[in-house]
Design a protein around this motif. Structure first.
Motif, PDB file in Angstrom:
ATOM      1  N   VAL A  40       0.845  -1.191   0.000  1.00 42.25           N
ATOM      2  CA  VAL A  40       0.000   0.000   0.000  1.00 42.25           C
ATOM      3  C   VAL A  40       0.881   1.241   0.000  1.00 42.25           C
ATOM      4  O   VAL A  40       1.819   1.342   0.798  1.00 42.25           O
ATOM      5  CB  VAL A  40      -0.922   0.015   1.235  1.00 42.25           C
ATOM      6  CG1 VAL A  40      -1.729   1.307   1.275  1.00 42.25           C
ATOM      7  CG2 VAL A  40      -1.843  -1.190   1.232  1.00 42.25           C
ATOM      8  N   VAL A  93      -6.598   2.827   4.631  1.00 46.59           N
ATOM      9  CA  VAL A  93      -6.328   1.465   4.171  1.00 46.59           C
ATOM     10  C   VAL A  93      -5.816   0.598   5.319  1.00 46.59           C
ATOM     11  O   VAL A  93      -6.242  -0.545   5.492  1.00 46.59           O
ATOM     12  CB  VAL A  93      -5.320   1.460   3.004  1.00 46.59           C
ATOM     13  CG1 VAL A  93      -4.964   0.028   2.621  1.00 46.59           C
ATOM     14  CG2 VAL A  93      -5.895   2.188   1.795  1.00 46.59           C
ATOM     15  N   HIS A 122      -1.637  -0.780  -3.946  1.00 46.15           N
ATOM     16  CA  HIS A 122      -2.691   0.217  -3.839  1.00 46.15           C
ATOM     17  C   HIS A 122      -2.109   1.614  -3.906  1.00 46.15           C
ATOM     18  O   HIS A 122      -1.202   1.968  -3.166  1.00 46.15           O
ATOM     19  CB  HIS A 122      -3.465   0.046  -2.522  1.00 46.15           C
ATOM     20  CG  HIS A 122      -4.383  -1.117  -2.562  1.00 46.15           C
ATOM     21  ND1 HIS A 122      -5.710  -1.010  -2.842  1.00 46.15           N
ATOM     22  CD2 HIS A 122      -4.140  -2.444  -2.396  1.00 46.15           C
ATOM     23  CE1 HIS A 122      -6.278  -2.210  -2.817  1.00 46.15           C
ATOM     24  NE2 HIS A 122      -5.348  -3.085  -2.548  1.00 46.15           N
TER      25      HIS A 122
END
Length: 297
Positions: free
Chosen positions: A195, A207, A289
């Motif tokens: 991420v 997240v 991400h």
């Protein structure tokens, strides 16, 4: 005949037993532990402060315990979120251990806490060896640290359930090679989610909180290949007296690495702690991400 005993292995095995008890006790209370590991200055305190504030906005009962060798600077910063925060001063010890965490939680942790974030001592070596009874282990690295961090610290990144890149807004300015970083992560921990975040501009906000809540609710948690290999190795040595059905624990020894610290803990080599959840993603399945929340593979 003299028998050689690996005292460090015995210490780690004892820590694992304590971690199992702590995981069971906290689980009975509905609390999941998130263990955050990174180098000093990675930006994990800034990220954690933002995640704690977001949890408060969402009415998610969270708490944080932060560990440092000295000062209560991080606790003061995290307390601005409004979440319960406790500072642990290790007085020179380079990592937290399960019994230390348990002792500091007694009489302090609110009963309704759903997530306990533990900001481990800034260090990518010693903390990687010790299970804290966590449900989710997160390894963090800032783009300013360089793209080779996963390869330099394979134990810390190889045993993570989630990898978080911080200060992503500075990536272009510092010439961060994203492809090289992802390749390094893929080499030491195939399939782990990566991420990208920035506490400054809000990239990746929420997240970490979402992944932690999902793990607490029994969602799929990545199981590192290294964890499974180390669990098998440890079973072969026959010193795993108990089996935790939710997590596999093991320790590897890298004899090329030397590390010493105070408090009578001597590490003649690097020790790897293995843990993972019941379910895992297939090796080679990589999630990345970015700002828009889309996953790239």
């Amino acid at each position: 005949m003299c028998r050689v005993v690996d005292l460090q292995q015995a210490v780690l095995a004892k820590n694992d037993q304590c971690a199992r008890r702590l995981r069971t006790e906290l689980g009975a209370l509905g609390t999941a532990v998130v263990n955050l590991l990174s180098s000093p200055g990675s930006g994990k305190t800034a990220l954690l402060e933002a995640e704690l504030a977001l949890a408060k906005e969402r009415s998610v009962p969270v708490a944080a315990l932060t560990a440092d060798l000295a000062t209560e600077n991080d606790a003061r910063r995290l307390a601005r979120s409004g979440a319960p925060v406790k500072q642990v001063l290790t007085d020179g010890l380079c990592h937290l251990e399960a019994h230390m965490l348990g002792a500091h939680l007694e009489g302090w942790l609110p009963e309704d806490t759903r997530l306990l974030f533990v900001e481990n001592v800034g260090n990518l070596v010693c903390p990687a060896s010790y299970d804290l009874g966590e449900t989710l282990r997160v390894a963090l690295a800032a783009v300013t640290e360089g793209e080779d961090k996963p390869l330099k610290y394979p134990t810390a990144f190889g045993l993570a359930h989630l990898v978080v890149v911080t200060k992503h807004d500075l990536a272009r300015a510092v010439g961060f090679d994203e492809a090289a970083f992802l390749a390094g992560v893929r080499q030491v921990n195939p399939g782990v989610e990566v991420v990208f975040t920035s506490a400054r501009d809000g990239e990746g906000a929420g997240v970490l909180l979402d992944r932690a809540l999902a793990a607490r609710e029994g969602g799929t948690v990545h199981q590192p290949v290294m964890a499974r290999q180390l669990a098998t190795e440890r079973a072969a040595y026959g010193y795993d007296q108990e089996h935790d059905h939710a997590h596999d624990h093991g320790h590897a020894h890298d004899h090329d690495h030397g590390h010493e610290h105070a408090h009578a803990h001597e590490h003649p080599h690097e020790h790897a702690h293995a843990h993972g959840a019941d379910a895992h993603q297939p090796a080679g399945h990589e999630h990345v991400h970015h700002r828009d929340g889309a996953a790239a593979r």
